[in-house]
Design a protein around this motif. Sequence first.
Motif, mmCIF file in Angstrom:
data_model
loop_
_atom_site.group_PDB
_atom_site.id
_atom_site.type_symbol
_atom_site.label_atom_id
_atom_site.label_comp_id
_atom_site.label_asym_id
_atom_site.label_seq_id
_atom_site.Cartn_x
_atom_site.Cartn_y
_atom_site.Cartn_z
ATOM 1 N N THR A 53 -4.104 -3.208 6.583
ATOM 2 C CA THR A 53 -4.603 -1.882 6.264
ATOM 3 C C THR A 53 -3.724 -0.765 6.807
ATOM 4 O O THR A 53 -3.952 0.390 6.491
ATOM 5 C CB THR A 53 -6.022 -1.699 6.823
ATOM 6 N N ARG A 60 3.329 -5.394 -2.775
ATOM 7 C CA ARG A 60 2.089 -4.637 -2.986
ATOM 8 C C ARG A 60 1.536 -4.149 -1.643
ATOM 9 O O ARG A 60 1.157 -2.993 -1.498
ATOM 10 C CB ARG A 60 1.054 -5.483 -3.719
ATOM 11 N N VAL A 61 1.517 -5.053 -0.665
ATOM 12 C CA VAL A 61 1.020 -4.679 0.668
ATOM 13 C C VAL A 61 1.883 -3.561 1.249
ATOM 14 O O VAL A 61 1.363 -2.560 1.760
ATOM 15 C CB VAL A 61 1.006 -5.908 1.608
ATOM 16 N N ARG A 68 3.686 -1.401 -0.296
ATOM 17 C CA ARG A 68 3.462 -0.160 -1.048
ATOM 18 C C ARG A 68 2.147 0.494 -0.645
ATOM 19 O O ARG A 68 2.068 1.720 -0.521
ATOM 20 C CB ARG A 68 3.469 -0.430 -2.554
ATOM 21 N N GLU A 69 1.100 -0.306 -0.421
ATOM 22 C CA GLU A 69 -0.211 0.240 -0.067
ATOM 23 C C GLU A 69 -0.196 0.994 1.257
ATOM 24 O O GLU A 69 -0.985 1.905 1.461
ATOM 25 C CB GLU A 69 -1.258 -0.872 -0.027
ATOM 26 N N VAL A 70 0.694 0.601 2.154
ATOM 27 C CA VAL A 70 0.767 1.290 3.452
ATOM 28 C C VAL A 70 1.968 2.239 3.510
ATOM 29 O O VAL A 70 2.374 2.689 4.580
ATOM 30 C CB VAL A 70 0.794 0.285 4.634
ATOM 31 N N ASN A 71 2.528 2.534 2.349
ATOM 32 C CA ASN A 71 3.617 3.508 2.202
ATOM 33 C C ASN A 71 4.888 3.146 2.959
ATOM 34 O O ASN A 71 5.628 4.031 3.388
ATOM 35 C CB ASN A 71 3.153 4.911 2.601
#
Length: 117
Positions: free
Chosen positions: A8, A52-53, A55-58
């Motif tokens: 996260t 993907r992970v 990218r989700e946390v920038n």
Amino acid sequence: MSRAPTTTDAFNAVGDQTRRAMLDELAEGELTVGELVDKVGRPQPQVSKHLRVLREVNLVSCRNVGRSRLYRIDRTGLDPLHGWLNDLVAQINSSYDRLDDYLAEVHAGHNTSFTEE
């Protein structure tokens, strides 16, 4: 029992060895998924999942060039890691400074006792 999410934030995301390896490769420049597959030696679905992970946390962003997607490090995602590391280094340096001061005091006191005898 379902697993709690472990990705996260940037700290959890970089906790994975494969994602760190991917970031190391992306530090050299933009890469496609296929190039990352070759460089980190993981199957394409795994690399895509890790991207993907990230990218989700920038930590990673991508841009489309024709039919290719080029991935690169997104420096804004590194800010929390950078800030935490800077704070940690400052705390460690402060501890070393206090230790240096203490050792200087002990050394000065030790030298005084030899000169008094």
